[in-house]
Design an enzyme around this catalytic site. Sequence first.
Site, PDB file in Angstrom:
ATOM      1  N   HIS A  52      -6.417  -7.129  -0.392  1.00 21.52           N
ATOM      2  CA  HIS A  52      -6.595  -5.710  -0.689  1.00 21.52           C
ATOM      3  C   HIS A  52      -5.733  -5.316  -1.892  1.00 21.52           C
ATOM      4  O   HIS A  52      -4.648  -5.859  -2.096  1.00 21.52           O
ATOM      5  CB  HIS A  52      -6.211  -4.855   0.523  1.00 21.52           C
ATOM      6  CG  HIS A  52      -7.020  -5.162   1.736  1.00 21.52           C
ATOM      7  ND1 HIS A  52      -6.497  -5.810   2.832  1.00 21.52           N
ATOM      8  CD2 HIS A  52      -8.334  -4.938   2.017  1.00 21.52           C
ATOM      9  CE1 HIS A  52      -7.445  -5.959   3.737  1.00 21.52           C
ATOM     10  NE2 HIS A  52      -8.568  -5.444   3.266  1.00 21.52           N
TER      11      HIS A  52
ATOM     12  N   ASP B 149      -4.393 -12.883   3.638  1.00 19.71           N
ATOM     13  CA  ASP B 149      -5.586 -12.320   4.260  1.00 19.71           C
ATOM     14  C   ASP B 149      -6.847 -12.553   3.434  1.00 19.71           C
ATOM     15  O   ASP B 149      -7.941 -12.159   3.843  1.00 19.71           O
ATOM     16  CB  ASP B 149      -5.416 -10.834   4.573  1.00 19.71           C
ATOM     17  CG  ASP B 149      -4.796 -10.038   3.438  1.00 19.71           C
ATOM     18  OD1 ASP B 149      -4.525 -10.625   2.377  1.00 19.71           O
ATOM     19  OD2 ASP B 149      -4.585  -8.831   3.614  1.00 19.71           O
TER      20      ASP B 149
ATOM     21  N   HIS C 137       0.813  -1.222   0.000  1.00 18.32           N
ATOM     22  CA  HIS C 137       0.000   0.000   0.000  1.00 18.32           C
ATOM     23  C   HIS C 137       0.849   1.276   0.000  1.00 18.32           C
ATOM     24  O   HIS C 137       0.307   2.373  -0.172  1.00 18.32           O
ATOM     25  CB  HIS C 137      -0.922   0.045   1.225  1.00 18.32           C
ATOM     26  CG  HIS C 137      -1.961  -1.031   1.241  1.00 18.32           C
ATOM     27  ND1 HIS C 137      -2.788  -1.285   0.173  1.00 18.32           N
ATOM     28  CD2 HIS C 137      -2.315  -1.928   2.208  1.00 18.32           C
ATOM     29  CE1 HIS C 137      -3.603  -2.290   0.473  1.00 18.32           C
ATOM     30  NE2 HIS C 137      -3.328  -2.697   1.692  1.00 18.32           N
TER      31      HIS C 137
END
Length: 342
Positions: free
Chosen positions: A195, A282, A158
């Site tokens: 994500h 995740d 990120h």
Amino acid sequence: MLVVHHPDQARHDPALVFRGGRFIDQPDRAERYRLLLDAAREDRHDLVEAPLGGIEPIVAVHDEDYVAFLSTIYARWSANPQLGTEVIPNVHPTHRMYRKPTELLGELGWYSNSTSCPITADTWPAVYASAQTAIHGADRLAGSGSPVYALCRPPGHHSYPDLMSGVCYLNNAAIAAHRLTARYGKVAIVDIDVHHGNGTQFIFWQRPDVLFCSIHVDPLLSAPYYAGYAEEIGEGPGKGLNFNQPLPWATADPVWLEAMDRAAARVRVFAPGALVVSLGFDAAEHDPVATFKITGEGFAAAAQKLAALDVPTLLVQEGGYLSRHLGIYLQRFLRLFEGTTG
């Protein structure tokens, strides 16, 4: 398989994070590093501690001012007795604001877009060790061509060249991929963290030598919200080399593995000299983020598909949070990846 790590990664261990209007348990605890390392040791992989080398590979991807900020912010913060024990921003610029301030709190906000990256006295040594783990993993891959697992923590996908975000401070996978271009020319990145790898996408948005493929939860539903949509395909020399596959909440193995096949097809067409996998667990059915429903068998099948690309591969750990299944996911993935390539 060669497993690269460094014990300093466990030094960053904030207990709480401010999110949703309250303090909650920090998902990225140091125990993740120890659990994953123990799982690799249990399966008798070849463990090596990364040397803590120079800053040059990091600033090849990240702005020098930002790296200097990360390495000094805690000392500056702790010199002010009116501030708390952890460095957490309370202001953030938007696209309508244009200048980086020099005042401490303003500068902190400039380099962060959320409250999810708390900084303690030991954050910089951990972040630096995580990046050096990826760097050494890339170097070992370049030297041997055999697959390498870089046990990186904190994660990195990120983070932007000058921005910490989503528990990420330095973009380990991007640093490694850029370094590998010197040896292999073209490099592909496949990001399977639940994500979107928004920082990685930004770094290579206009690069013709790096393909970025991300399989993730639809950003309409979850962080990072502002990037990760299918229409984002890159720009300029990098147009067509950014491939996002946003998927629905509670996606299970069959749909996820179909997306993996599509990413693998893009990699084959691109024909890179090396592959970097942003390896997040995740997406797992037992992960505490509870977003996708990927099983251990699903991760094993993904490992086989990625290994079948038959490209020198660096696996870089991203997310995957504390549960009794986390080490098992890693073991299943590495066993099948190594078994396919062997």
